[in-house]
Design a protein around this motif. Structure first.
Motif, short mmCIF file in Angstrom:
data_model
loop_
_atom_site.label_atom_id
_atom_site.label_comp_id
_atom_site.label_asym_id
_atom_site.label_seq_id
_atom_site.Cartn_x
_atom_site.Cartn_y
_atom_site.Cartn_z
N TYR A 1 1.06 -1.60 0.26
CA TYR A 1 0.24 -0.03 0.02
C TYR A 1 1.37 1.24 -0.41
CZ TYR A 1 -3.63 -2.93 1.56
OH TYR A 1 -5.06 -3.90 1.50
N THR A 2 0.29 2.81 -0.47
CA THR A 2 1.06 3.59 -0.29
C THR A 2 0.51 3.81 1.12
OG1 THR A 2 -1.12 4.65 -1.78
CG2 THR A 2 1.98 3.72 -2.52
N TRP A 3 1.57 5.59 2.08
CA TRP A 3 0.49 5.92 2.65
C TRP A 3 -0.09 7.46 2.24
CZ3 TRP A 3 0.66 3.89 7.03
CH2 TRP A 3 0.47 4.96 8.70
N ALA A 4 -0.80 7.42 2.95
CA ALA A 4 -1.87 8.68 2.57
C ALA A 4 -1.76 9.72 2.43
CB ALA A 4 -2.60 9.39 4.00
N THR A 5 -0.21 10.23 3.11
CA THR A 5 0.76 11.31 2.28
C THR A 5 1.78 10.92 0.66
OG1 THR A 5 2.21 10.59 3.73
CG2 THR A 5 1.22 11.76 4.39
N ASP A 6 1.47 9.80 0.18
CA ASP A 6 2.29 9.80 -0.78
C ASP A 6 1.75 9.86 -1.60
OD1 ASP A 6 4.31 8.62 0.26
OD2 ASP A 6 4.61 6.70 0.65
N ILE A 7 1.77 10.08 -3.85
CA ILE A 7 1.18 10.61 -4.40
C ILE A 7 0.66 8.89 -4.18
CG2 ILE A 7 2.20 12.05 -5.29
CD1 ILE A 7 3.64 9.94 -7.37
N PRO A 8 -1.05 9.46 -5.18
CA PRO A 8 -1.99 7.50 -5.43
C PRO A 8 -1.11 6.72 -6.15
CG PRO A 8 -3.08 9.62 -5.01
CD PRO A 8 -1.69 10.54 -5.12
N GLU A 9 -0.78 7.25 -6.90
CA GLU A 9 0.09 6.32 -8.06
C GLU A 9 1.75 6.91 -8.06
OE1 GLU A 9 -2.74 4.62 -10.04
OE2 GLU A 9 -3.78 6.15 -9.39
N LEU A 10 1.76 6.95 -7.08
CA LEU A 10 3.92 6.12 -6.43
C LEU A 10 4.15 5.10 -7.34
CD1 LEU A 10 5.69 7.01 -5.17
CD2 LEU A 10 5.10 5.90 -3.46
N TRP A 11 3.81 3.69 -6.67
CA TRP A 11 4.26 2.52 -6.88
C TRP A 11 4.15 2.47 -9.21
CZ3 TRP A 11 7.32 2.81 -4.09
CH2 TRP A 11 6.55 2.02 -3.03
N LYS A 12 3.01 2.61 -9.78
CA LYS A 12 3.02 3.03 -11.11
C LYS A 12 3.92 3.96 -12.02
CE LYS A 12 -1.90 1.50 -11.21
NZ LYS A 12 -3.47 1.91 -12.11
N GLU A 13 4.18 4.74 -11.02
CA GLU A 13 5.15 5.68 -11.21
C GLU A 13 6.24 5.00 -11.22
OE1 GLU A 13 4.27 9.55 -10.84
OE2 GLU A 13 2.41 9.76 -10.77
N MET A 14 6.28 4.94 -10.16
CA MET A 14 7.91 4.16 -9.96
C MET A 14 8.52 3.39 -10.84
SD MET A 14 10.26 4.69 -7.37
CE MET A 14 9.29 4.74 -6.23
N GLU A 15 7.40 2.45 -11.02
CA GLU A 15 8.04 1.70 -12.34
C GLU A 15 8.38 1.85 -13.76
OE1 GLU A 15 5.60 -2.68 -13.92
OE2 GLU A 15 4.50 -1.52 -12.79
N VAL A 16 7.74 2.52 -14.04
CA VAL A 16 7.51 3.79 -14.93
C VAL A 16 8.91 4.74 -15.46
CG1 VAL A 16 6.99 5.55 -17.17
CG2 VAL A 16 5.20 3.66 -15.57
N PHE A 17 9.14 4.53 -14.22
CA PHE A 17 10.38 5.35 -13.57
C PHE A 17 11.72 4.67 -14.40
CE2 PHE A 17 13.57 8.00 -10.38
CZ PHE A 17 13.59 8.67 -11.30
N ASN A 18 11.87 3.64 -13.08
CA ASN A 18 12.56 2.66 -13.17
C ASN A 18 12.76 2.22 -14.66
OD1 ASN A 18 13.67 2.34 -10.70
ND2 ASN A 18 12.19 1.06 -9.88
#
Length: 510
Positions: free
Chosen positions: A416-433
């Protein structure tokens, strides 16, 4: 994650340097997967949980104390008992005692099934024969791990063609970003639209300093880092220790970082900022960071490692709204990937079962969320399908489990992402990587043994000059030539030639 400056890493590497000579002739370890009864799975299939005797998996890691650590382990064990008939024991070590305690555990006969490794510790452990080669185990019991990785990323941990640890799936890439307080930008109507390079920051810093004379305009990203550190490690492949780097990620040409025009230009800019009062006068020796300054309302900006969610996470630490601008494209190097991994020590009494557990840490969201966030309803509560926060009455001061080290254990992108993180954090991280610029030397690991004497002398020189130059404390016009001359006297040209030789041999045999 916080990285140390180059000479600190170099000192750690040299501590283990003599041990690395054992790489070529270390005792071979049988890496063929075995089940708990000691029988090889000759047909390549994993035994059913009911066919496996009970087993306790000891996972050893570092981190702050957690009152409910054993409760979390119990909940994790409910999942692992059902899937691989194993329970989990979480063995936490204080970060300050990690080096000493982990060495003692691996050199004794104490059972250690899975341990956090990375950087020079990884090289040392492989050299001493303390970690098992994992390639056969991955094929037998780690197919979900293989599926989760880009092949070149998983292969980056190989030493002499064999895998001895599996990286955690997290931010493999980074770009150089500048974080600045939004309230002060808005107060003085300052726009970041025209900030494309380092020198473009002068105009902004000037306004802040003139109007907020008590503000520390630019602080360090971490106590051990210089002002320039994050710029260097997010734009160059530092090849582990900064002593011979790749300025062009498409070419396997090792150069002396400290002789490059780019390094000299960076030092001139930082020196100009120091003289203008933008950088605190004791930056070279102080442990105070930009986060400390901003949280105390006496700081404005820092140069940091960029990744999806970096702004929100720093906002959470500083309790201050921040704006950011990137100064380059994200890159991925071996150093990025292998800094945090999980390995199976030779002390494990059941490597096959441990690989099954590691496979679950890379494929089972329920297990990943337990070790990352704790128990739902007790340590966190859902605010949406993918986002969580503290339950009512719980916060960081009274939570029994608030480890926040998801980057350490398996596939963080499943959590899960924390409430203060951006909602699509992990999707963006996957693309970023995936879209990061990969170094041509991805997977190359440097052996410093042939030049250990020179590296010891170089470490002393960098300790004397680099931090002071990269915080603006020393005048580069006078001291950079002295730094370069001292490095040459210490033997840096020989080190770079040796690193180039090893890199060429690696490329030929890749």
């Amino acid at each position: 994650m916080i990285r140390k400056v180059g000479f600190v890493w170099l000192a750690i590497m040299l501590t283990a340097a003599l041990l690395l000579s054992a790489c070529g002739n270390s005792k071979e370890v049988n890496s063929t997967p075995t089940n708990s009864a000691g029988v090889k799975d000759g047909d390549g299939s994993s035994p059913k949980p009911s066919e496996l005797p009970p087993y306790e998996i000891n996972l050893v890691f570092y981190g702050p104390a957690q009152k409910d650590l054993d409760l979390v382990a119990e909940e994790m064990s409910k999942i692992t008992k059902e899937k691989i008939n194993a329970t989990v024991k979480l063995v936490r070590i204080e970060p300050a005692a990690w080096d000493q305690q982990s060495i003692l555990m691996l050199t004794s006969k104490e059972q250690v099934d899975l341990i956090v490794t990375g950087g020079s510790s990884y090289s040392r452990q492989v050299a001493q024969g303390q970690l098992l080669p994992l390639d056969d185990l991955l094929q037998e019991h780690g197919q979900d791990i293989i599926k989760a990785f880009q092949p070149e990323v998983l292969a980056a941990s190989k030493v002499n063609g064999q895998t001895y640890a599996v990286p955690s799936i997290r931010d493999f890439a980074s770009d150089p970003i500048v974080l600045m307080r939004t309230d002060l930008l808005e107060k003085y109507n300052l726009s970041l639209d025209n900030v494309k390079k380092l020198d473009d920051l002068d105009a902004i810093f000037k306004v802040i300093k003139e109007n907020e004379p008590n503000i520390n305009v630019l602080g360090k990203a971490s106590a051990a880092a210089s002002i320039g550190n994050r710029l260097l490690e997010t734009q160059w492949d530092i090849l582990g220790d900064y002593i011979g780097v790749l300025p062009n990620l498409d070419e396997l040409k090792v150069v002396n970082l400290y002789e490059t025009p780019e390094y000299a230009d960076m030092l001139k800019t930082i020196r100009r900022w120091y003289l203008a009062g933008y950088i605190h006068k004791d930056a070279a020796t102080s442990n105070e960071t930009a986060v400390d300054y901003i949280k105390a309302n006496v700081g404005f900006a820092t140069i940091s490692k960029g990744k999806p969610g970096a702004v929100a996470q720093t906002e959470n630490r500083t309790e201050t709204k921040l704006s950011s601008v990137s100064l380059g494209h994200q890159i991925t190097s071996t150093t990025n990937i292998t800094s945090i991994m999980l390995g199976i020590p030779t002390n494990s009494k059941d490597p096959a079962r441990t690989m099954m557990f590691l496979n679950l840490l890379n494929s089972d969201p329920d297990l990943v969320n337990l070790i990352n966030w704790g128990i739902e309803g007790k340590h966190y509560a859902k605010v949406s399908e993918s986002s969580i926060d503290f339950p009512p009455g719980v916060d960081s001061t009274n939570s029994g489990f608030n480890l926040r080290q998801g980057w350490m254990f398996g596939n963080q992108l499943l959590s899960y992402t924390w409430a203060t993180d951006i909602p699509e954090l992990w999707k963006e991280m996957e693309v970023f990587n995936r879209e990061s610029k990969k170094s041509a030397a991805l997977g190359f690991t440097y052996n410093p043994i042939p030049v250990k004497t020179e590296l010891a002398a170089i470490s002393n020189v960098t300790r004397q000059y680099s931090m002071a130059l990269e915080t603006g404390t020393l005048d580069p016009e006078v001291n950079l030539p002295k730094f370069i001359a001292a490095l040459k006297d210490a033997g840096i040209d020989k080190v770079i030639a040796e690193k180039q030789k090893q890199l060429d041999e690696w490329a030929e045999n890749k």
